[in-house]
Design an enzyme around this catalytic site. Sequence first.
Site, PDB file in Angstrom:
ATOM      1  N   HIS A 111     -14.595   1.240  -0.854  1.00  0.00           N
ATOM      2  CA  HIS A 111     -13.487   0.330  -0.504  1.00  0.00           C
ATOM      3  C   HIS A 111     -12.344   1.062   0.197  1.00  0.00           C
ATOM      4  CE1 HIS A 111     -14.982  -2.603  -3.832  1.00  0.00           C
ATOM      5  NE2 HIS A 111     -15.712  -2.644  -2.752  1.00  0.00           N
ATOM      6  N   TYR A 126       0.821  -1.221   0.000  1.00  0.00           N
ATOM      7  CA  TYR A 126       0.000   0.000   0.000  1.00  0.00           C
ATOM      8  C   TYR A 126       0.850   1.265   0.000  1.00  0.00           C
ATOM      9  CZ  TYR A 126      -4.207  -2.712   0.141  1.00  0.00           C
ATOM     10  OH  TYR A 126      -5.213  -3.574  -0.236  1.00  0.00           O
ATOM     11  N   CYS A 133      -0.606   4.752  16.527  1.00  0.00           N
ATOM     12  CA  CYS A 133      -1.854   5.530  16.444  1.00  0.00           C
ATOM     13  C   CYS A 133      -1.695   6.800  17.269  1.00  0.00           C
ATOM     14  CB  CYS A 133      -3.010   4.706  16.992  1.00  0.00           C
ATOM     15  SG  CYS A 133      -4.504   5.664  17.278  1.00  0.00           S
ATOM     16  N   CYS A 142      -6.734   2.766  13.095  1.00  0.00           N
ATOM     17  CA  CYS A 142      -6.193   2.034  14.243  1.00  0.00           C
ATOM     18  C   CYS A 142      -7.100   0.841  14.552  1.00  0.00           C
ATOM     19  CB  CYS A 142      -6.095   2.930  15.470  1.00  0.00           C
ATOM     20  SG  CYS A 142      -5.538   2.044  16.942  1.00  0.00           S
ATOM     21  N   ASN A 153     -17.161   1.551 -20.622  1.00  0.00           N
ATOM     22  CA  ASN A 153     -16.020   0.706 -20.268  1.00  0.00           C
ATOM     23  C   ASN A 153     -15.172   0.423 -21.502  1.00  0.00           C
ATOM     24  OD1 ASN A 153     -15.324  -0.395 -17.659  1.00  0.00           O
ATOM     25  ND2 ASN A 153     -15.256  -2.382 -18.683  1.00  0.00           N
ATOM     26  N   ARG A 193       1.631   1.928  -3.561  1.00  0.00           N
ATOM     27  CA  ARG A 193       0.469   2.485  -4.283  1.00  0.00           C
ATOM     28  C   ARG A 193       0.193   3.909  -3.833  1.00  0.00           C
ATOM     29  NH1 ARG A 193      -4.265  -1.652  -3.688  1.00  0.00           N
ATOM     30  NH2 ARG A 193      -5.403  -0.074  -4.899  1.00  0.00           N
ATOM     31  N   GLN A 244     -15.123   2.525  -6.235  1.00  0.00           N
ATOM     32  CA  GLN A 244     -14.404   1.385  -5.671  1.00  0.00           C
ATOM     33  C   GLN A 244     -12.923   1.737  -5.520  1.00  0.00           C
ATOM     34  OE1 GLN A 244     -15.719  -2.482  -7.774  1.00  0.00           O
ATOM     35  NE2 GLN A 244     -16.510  -0.858  -9.092  1.00  0.00           N
TER      36      GLN A 244
HETATM   37  C1  LIG Z   1     -13.289 -11.420  -6.369  1.00  0.00           C
HETATM   38  C2  LIG Z   1     -14.754 -11.552  -6.044  1.00  0.00           C
HETATM   39  C3  LIG Z   1     -15.332 -12.797  -6.610  1.00  0.00           C
HETATM   40  N1  LIG Z   1     -14.906 -11.533  -4.572  1.00  0.00           N
HETATM   41  C4  LIG Z   1     -15.817 -10.718  -4.026  1.00  0.00           C
HETATM   42  O1  LIG Z   1     -16.556 -10.000  -4.675  1.00  0.00           O
HETATM   43  C5  LIG Z   1     -15.822 -10.726  -2.537  1.00  0.00           C
HETATM   44  C6  LIG Z   1     -16.630 -11.916  -2.016  1.00  0.00           C
HETATM   45  C7  LIG Z   1     -18.057 -11.888  -2.386  1.00  0.00           C
HETATM   46  C8  LIG Z   1     -19.008 -11.232  -1.711  1.00  0.00           C
HETATM   47  N2  LIG Z   1     -20.197 -11.410  -2.343  1.00  0.00           N
HETATM   48  C9  LIG Z   1     -20.030 -12.208  -3.425  1.00  0.00           C
HETATM   49  C10 LIG Z   1     -20.937 -12.665  -4.395  1.00  0.00           C
HETATM   50  C11 LIG Z   1     -20.465 -13.441  -5.399  1.00  0.00           C
HETATM   51  C12 LIG Z   1     -19.086 -13.770  -5.425  1.00  0.00           C
HETATM   52  C13 LIG Z   1     -18.184 -13.295  -4.470  1.00  0.00           C
HETATM   53  C14 LIG Z   1     -18.667 -12.517  -3.474  1.00  0.00           C
HETATM   54  N3  LIG Z   1     -16.320  -9.449  -2.024  1.00  0.00           N
HETATM   55  C15 LIG Z   1     -15.890  -9.033  -0.808  1.00  0.00           C
HETATM   56  O2  LIG Z   1     -15.122  -9.665  -0.105  1.00  0.00           O
HETATM   57  C16 LIG Z   1     -16.430  -7.694  -0.334  1.00  0.00           C
HETATM   58  C17 LIG Z   1     -15.305  -6.619  -0.254  1.00  0.00           C
HETATM   59  C18 LIG Z   1     -14.688  -6.387  -1.566  1.00  0.00           C
HETATM   60  C19 LIG Z   1     -13.727  -5.185  -1.498  1.00  0.00           C
HETATM   61  C20 LIG Z   1     -12.288  -5.628  -1.645  1.00  0.00           C
HETATM   62  N4  LIG Z   1     -11.404  -4.459  -1.745  1.00  0.00           N
HETATM   63  C21 LIG Z   1     -11.044  -3.881  -2.872  1.00  0.00           C
HETATM   64  N5  LIG Z   1     -10.250  -2.773  -2.908  1.00  0.00           N
HETATM   65  C22 LIG Z   1      -9.717  -2.180  -1.693  1.00  0.00           C
HETATM   66  C23 LIG Z   1      -8.339  -2.591  -1.497  1.00  0.00           C
HETATM   67  C24 LIG Z   1      -7.440  -2.223  -2.639  1.00  0.00           C
HETATM   68  O3  LIG Z   1      -7.789  -1.432  -3.507  1.00  0.00           O
HETATM   69  O4  LIG Z   1      -6.333  -2.739  -2.607  1.00  0.00           O
HETATM   70  S1  LIG Z   1     -11.656  -4.538  -4.351  1.00  0.00           S
HETATM   71  C25 LIG Z   1     -10.663  -3.814  -5.599  1.00  0.00           C
HETATM   72  O5  LIG Z   1     -10.796  -4.651  -6.684  1.00  0.00           O
HETATM   73  C26 LIG Z   1     -11.855  -4.201  -7.494  1.00  0.00           C
HETATM   74  C27 LIG Z   1     -11.288  -4.072  -8.841  1.00  0.00           C
HETATM   75  O6  LIG Z   1     -12.325  -3.998  -9.714  1.00  0.00           O
HETATM   76  P1  LIG Z   1     -12.355  -2.856 -10.834  1.00  0.00           P
HETATM   77  O7  LIG Z   1     -12.239  -1.515 -10.194  1.00  0.00           O
HETATM   78  O8  LIG Z   1     -13.511  -3.169 -11.672  1.00  0.00           O
HETATM   79  O9  LIG Z   1     -10.962  -3.096 -11.615  1.00  0.00           O
HETATM   80  P2  LIG Z   1     -10.618  -4.263 -12.644  1.00  0.00           P
HETATM   81  O10 LIG Z   1      -9.167  -4.175 -12.861  1.00  0.00           O
HETATM   82  O11 LIG Z   1     -11.230  -5.551 -12.228  1.00  0.00           O
HETATM   83  O12 LIG Z   1     -11.369  -3.817 -14.007  1.00  0.00           O
HETATM   84  C28 LIG Z   1     -11.014  -2.614 -14.626  1.00  0.00           C
HETATM   85  C29 LIG Z   1     -12.056  -2.391 -15.709  1.00  0.00           C
HETATM   86  O13 LIG Z   1     -11.777  -1.124 -16.318  1.00  0.00           O
HETATM   87  C30 LIG Z   1     -11.734  -1.287 -17.731  1.00  0.00           C
HETATM   88  N6  LIG Z   1     -10.751  -0.318 -18.224  1.00  0.00           N
HETATM   89  C31 LIG Z   1      -9.383  -0.437 -18.227  1.00  0.00           C
HETATM   90  N7  LIG Z   1      -8.835   0.700 -18.735  1.00  0.00           N
HETATM   91  C32 LIG Z   1      -9.880   1.544 -19.039  1.00  0.00           C
HETATM   92  C33 LIG Z   1      -9.967   2.847 -19.610  1.00  0.00           C
HETATM   93  N8  LIG Z   1      -8.880   3.536 -19.968  1.00  0.00           N
HETATM   94  N9  LIG Z   1     -11.197   3.405 -19.773  1.00  0.00           N
HETATM   95  C34 LIG Z   1     -12.332   2.701 -19.435  1.00  0.00           C
HETATM   96  N10 LIG Z   1     -12.315   1.452 -18.876  1.00  0.00           N
HETATM   97  C35 LIG Z   1     -11.105   0.895 -18.687  1.00  0.00           C
HETATM   98  C36 LIG Z   1     -11.340  -2.734 -17.996  1.00  0.00           C
HETATM   99  O14 LIG Z   1     -11.886  -3.136 -19.225  1.00  0.00           O
HETATM  100  C37 LIG Z   1     -11.990  -3.472 -16.814  1.00  0.00           C
HETATM  101  O15 LIG Z   1     -13.332  -3.859 -17.137  1.00  0.00           O
HETATM  102  C38 LIG Z   1     -12.280  -2.853  -7.010  1.00  0.00           C
HETATM  103  O16 LIG Z   1     -13.460  -3.008  -6.320  1.00  0.00           O
HETATM  104  C39 LIG Z   1     -11.141  -2.471  -6.067  1.00  0.00           C
HETATM  105  O17 LIG Z   1     -11.594  -1.656  -5.030  1.00  0.00           O
HETATM  106  N11 LIG Z   1     -16.942  -7.796   0.996  1.00  0.00           N
HETATM  107  C40 LIG Z   1     -18.048  -8.527   1.251  1.00  0.00           C
HETATM  108  O18 LIG Z   1     -18.646  -9.116   0.382  1.00  0.00           O
HETATM  109  O19 LIG Z   1     -18.406  -8.491   2.575  1.00  0.00           O
HETATM  110  C41 LIG Z   1     -19.591  -9.255   2.919  1.00  0.00           C
HETATM  111  C42 LIG Z   1     -20.782  -8.368   2.884  1.00  0.00           C
HETATM  112  C43 LIG Z   1     -21.115  -7.607   1.789  1.00  0.00           C
HETATM  113  C44 LIG Z   1     -22.284  -6.820   1.805  1.00  0.00           C
HETATM  114  C45 LIG Z   1     -23.074  -6.782   2.891  1.00  0.00           C
HETATM  115  C46 LIG Z   1     -22.686  -7.551   3.997  1.00  0.00           C
HETATM  116  C47 LIG Z   1     -21.537  -8.344   3.967  1.00  0.00           C
END
Ligand SMILES: CC(C)NC(=O)[C@H](Cc1c[nH]c2ccccc12)NC(=O)[C@H](CCCC/N=C(/NCCC(=O)O)S[C@H]1O[C@H](COP(=O)(O)OP(=O)(O)OC[C@H]2O[C@@H](n3cnc4c(N)ncnc43)[C@H](O)[C@@H]2O)[C@@H](O)[C@H]1O)NC(=O)OCc1ccccc1
Length: 225
Positions: free
Chosen positions: A106, A53, A133, A114, A198, A56, A88
């Site tokens: 996020h 982090y 902290c 802390c 997108n 980043r 996000q």
């Molecule tokens: C991988 C996935 C299957 N897993 C999850 O989703 C999990 C589990 C889960 C929960 N529910 C589910 C249901 C189904 C399956 C799985 C789950 N979710 C969780 O654990 C979440 C917590 C998830 C958060 C994790 N932390 C992040 N980030 C912070 C840290 C950090 O940043 O390091 S996630 C992190 O990755 C994600 C990345 O996704 P994107 O931003 O979309 O980026 P990506 O690279 O994937 O895509 C980029 C896109 O941009 C496009 N692009 C690229 N360049 C351009 C360009 N130039 N112009 C336009 N578009 C462009 C590309 O084509 C592409 O489409 C972001 O969310 C980002 O924040 N918590 C939770 O569910 O708690 C319980 C709960 C929930 C609700 C209510 C009660 C309890």
Amino acid sequence: MRKIVILTGAGISAESGLGTFRDDGGLWSQHRIEDVATPEGFARDPDLVHRFYSARRTQAAKAVPNAAHLALAELQRRWSGPVVIITQNVDALHEAAGAEGVLHMHGVLAGALCTACGHRWPAPAEMTPQTTCPACTAATARPDVVWFGEIPYHLEEILTHVQEADLFASIGTSGQVHPAAGLVQEAAAQGAQTVELNLEPSEISRAFDIRRLGPATELVPAWVA
Ligand SMILES: CC(C)NC(=O)[C@H](Cc1c[nH]c2ccccc12)NC(=O)[C@H](CCCC/N=C(/NCCC(=O)O)S[C@H]1O[C@H](COP(=O)(O)OP(=O)(O)OC[C@H]2O[C@@H](n3cnc4c(N)ncnc43)[C@H](O)[C@@H]2O)[C@@H](O)[C@H]1O)NC(=O)OCc1ccccc1
């Protein structure tokens, strides 16, 4: 007046030089999610997570908002109804572009949290397991981001906005991470018109009324105009 709700992901910051997660050479191809973005990973190796982090944080501090961030801030100023930006992203490029009230579901790279007393403060550029902290002096600081398995921030407020949306737009997200990826269904269920901007089709493209493909710096200013 029509309420506009916008969800953004890493794709909107890609043209500001901030790597996305899943694209070629993205963050997750260099690091295992389990190691750097889960509470378990942090417990196992806090030094590795802090270095991830801190790198980043340093990179994001040098980045500048692009035409897509600027267009959304402009829309917020010009539109007579409410324009809510939910992101996000943990970078601060929406705010740097002049956007207000951005909901970082996020967390934020620029924040420290802390784990002992819950105090939040601006993160030093380099956080380490020895970072203390300022409130309780314990060496229990973590990045103020939401890791996998943790509940996203501002969820109730976000769901309320999404359910009140007349127009819901998703920009630069692959729609693979939940609950963010499910917000379009919430909006559509309330009768909102839905738009995806997108670079390529996403996991959730089928859920949208309108889809436009291309770089955010071209699509977003054109969509706002
Ligand atoms: C991988 C996935 C299957 N897993 C999850 O989703 C999990 C589990 C889960 C929960 N529910 C589910 C249901 C189904 C399956 C799985 C789950 N979710 C969780 O654990 C979440 C917590 C998830 C958060 C994790 N932390 C992040 N980030 C912070 C840290 C950090 O940043 O390091 S996630 C992190 O990755 C994600 C990345 O996704 P994107 O931003 O979309 O980026 P990506 O690279 O994937 O895509 C980029 C896109 O941009 C496009 N692009 C690229 N360049 C351009 C360009 N130039 N112009 C336009 N578009 C462009 C590309 O084509 C592409 O489409 C972001 O969310 C980002 O924040 N918590 C939770 O569910 O708690 C319980 C709960 C929930 C609700 C209510 C009660 C309890």
